[in-house]
Design a protein around this motif. Structure first.
Motif, PDB file in Angstrom:
ATOM      1  N   LEU A 122      67.892  50.677  32.547  1.00  0.00           N
ATOM      2  CA  LEU A 122      66.988  49.699  31.957  1.00  0.00           C
ATOM      3  C   LEU A 122      65.664  49.658  32.718  1.00  0.00           C
ATOM      4  CD1 LEU A 122      66.679  47.576  29.760  1.00  0.00           C
ATOM      5  CD2 LEU A 122      67.725  45.926  31.306  1.00  0.00           C
ATOM      6  N   LYS A 123      65.749  49.690  34.040  1.00  0.00           N
ATOM      7  CA  LYS A 123      64.534  49.691  34.860  1.00  0.00           C
ATOM      8  C   LYS A 123      63.707  50.951  34.611  1.00  0.00           C
ATOM      9  CE  LYS A 123      66.454  46.719  38.368  1.00  0.00           C
ATOM     10  NZ  LYS A 123      67.076  46.625  39.677  1.00  0.00           N
ATOM     11  N   LYS A 124      64.375  52.083  34.412  1.00  0.00           N
ATOM     12  CA  LYS A 124      63.670  53.328  34.114  1.00  0.00           C
ATOM     13  C   LYS A 124      62.952  53.217  32.771  1.00  0.00           C
ATOM     14  CE  LYS A 124      64.249  58.357  33.687  1.00  0.00           C
ATOM     15  NZ  LYS A 124      63.023  58.470  32.954  1.00  0.00           N
ATOM     16  N   LEU A 125      63.597  52.623  31.776  1.00  0.00           N
ATOM     17  CA  LEU A 125      62.948  52.432  30.475  1.00  0.00           C
ATOM     18  C   LEU A 125      61.697  51.571  30.613  1.00  0.00           C
ATOM     19  CD1 LEU A 125      65.904  51.812  27.984  1.00  0.00           C
ATOM     20  CD2 LEU A 125      64.206  53.635  27.864  1.00  0.00           C
ATOM     21  N   VAL A 126      61.794  50.501  31.377  1.00  0.00           N
ATOM     22  CA  VAL A 126      60.629  49.633  31.594  1.00  0.00           C
ATOM     23  C   VAL A 126      59.515  50.433  32.267  1.00  0.00           C
ATOM     24  CG1 VAL A 126      59.771  47.627  32.873  1.00  0.00           C
ATOM     25  CG2 VAL A 126      61.938  47.486  31.634  1.00  0.00           C
ATOM     26  N   ALA A 127      59.857  51.168  33.319  1.00  0.00           N
ATOM     27  CA  ALA A 127      58.851  51.969  34.028  1.00  0.00           C
ATOM     28  C   ALA A 127      58.242  53.032  33.120  1.00  0.00           C
ATOM     29  CB  ALA A 127      59.488  52.624  35.255  1.00  0.00           C
ATOM     30  N   ASP A 128      59.057  53.671  32.304  1.00  0.00           N
ATOM     31  CA  ASP A 128      58.571  54.715  31.395  1.00  0.00           C
ATOM     32  C   ASP A 128      57.652  54.167  30.307  1.00  0.00           C
ATOM     33  OD1 ASP A 128      60.022  56.549  32.851  1.00  0.00           O
ATOM     34  OD2 ASP A 128      61.608  56.797  31.340  1.00  0.00           O
ATOM     35  N   ASN A 129      57.698  52.866  30.083  1.00  0.00           N
ATOM     36  CA  ASN A 129      56.871  52.252  29.046  1.00  0.00           C
ATOM     37  C   ASN A 129      55.796  51.356  29.643  1.00  0.00           C
ATOM     38  OD1 ASN A 129      57.980  52.939  26.215  1.00  0.00           O
ATOM     39  ND2 ASN A 129      59.810  52.596  27.450  1.00  0.00           N
ATOM     40  N   GLY A 130      55.271  51.750  30.766  1.00  0.00           N
ATOM     41  CA  GLY A 130      54.130  51.048  31.351  1.00  0.00           C
ATOM     42  C   GLY A 130      54.447  49.704  31.968  1.00  0.00           C
TER      43      GLY A 130
END
Length: 159
Positions: free
Chosen positions: A64-72
Motif C-alpha cells: 500500500l505504501k508503495k502504491l502511494v509513493a508510486d502515485n506522487g
C-alpha cells in the motif's frame, strides 16, 4: 414471461450476486488477516522475537505504501480500486493457468483447455459410456444443484 416473474428473477439474481460478494469479502478479509500474521511472524523470527515500530510498519502495508509513493504521495479511490482489481485478476489468472497448463510453461493453449475438459468429463462420466447423465453429477459442490440440468442435486426435479 410475465413482468412480475421477470422482476422476481431479477431480484433473485441480484440477491445471489450480493450474497456472493459478501462471502468473497469475508473470505478476502480472512486471507488478508492470515497474510498479515504471516508477515508479522516472519518479521519477529527474523529479528529474534521482537520487532520495532519500523519493522512492524514495514511488515504491515508495504504494498500500500508503495502504491502511494508510486502515485506522487497520494492515492485516490480510483487508483486504489484499479490496483486492487489488477492484483485480484492477476491472482485469478495465475490460478487458471496453473490449473490448465499441462506443459508447465506458464502459458495457456487450446490443447491445454481441451485436455482439462477431457479430464473433468472423464471424472464425471462415472460409467465410462461417453455421456454424462444427471445421476452422475455430484450432489453438491461445483457441478451439483444446477437447475438448468433439471435437478435439485439430489436426483429429484426442481419444483
Amino acid at each position: 414471461m410475465r413482468k412480475s416473474t421477470k422482476l422476481a428473477l431479477a431480484f433473485v439474481a441480484l440477491a445471489g450476486a450480493v450474497g456472493t460478494t459478501a462471502y468473497a469479502e469475508n473470505n478476502a478479509s480472512e486471507k488478508m488477516r492470515e497474510g498479515t500474521m504471516m508477515r508479522l511472524d516472519k518479521a519477529m523470527s527474523d529479528s529474534g522475537g521482537t520487532i520495532t515500530f519500523d519493522q512492524f510498519s514495514g511488515a504491515m502495508n508495504a504494498r500500500l505504501k508503495k502504491l502511494v509513493a508510486d502515485n506522487g504521495g497520494k492515492l485516490t479511490v480510483a487508483q486504489l480500486a484499479d490496483a486492487l482489481e489488477k492484483a485480484r485478476f492477476e491472482r485469478m489468472a495465475k490460478r487458471i493457468i496453473a490449473r490448465y497448463d499441462s506443459k508447465g510453461d506458464g502459458t495457456l493453449t487450446s490443447d491445454d483447455i481441451t485436455g482439462r475438459e477431457k479430464k473433468v468429463f472423464a471424472m464425471l462420466d462415472k460409467n465410462n459410456d461417453g455421456k454424462i447423465e444427471k445421476r452422475e453429477l455430484p450432489k453438491g459442490g461445483r457441478f451439483g444443484r444446477h437447475h438448468r440440468w433439471g435437478g435439485d442435486g439430489n436426483g429429484g426435479d426442481v419444483q
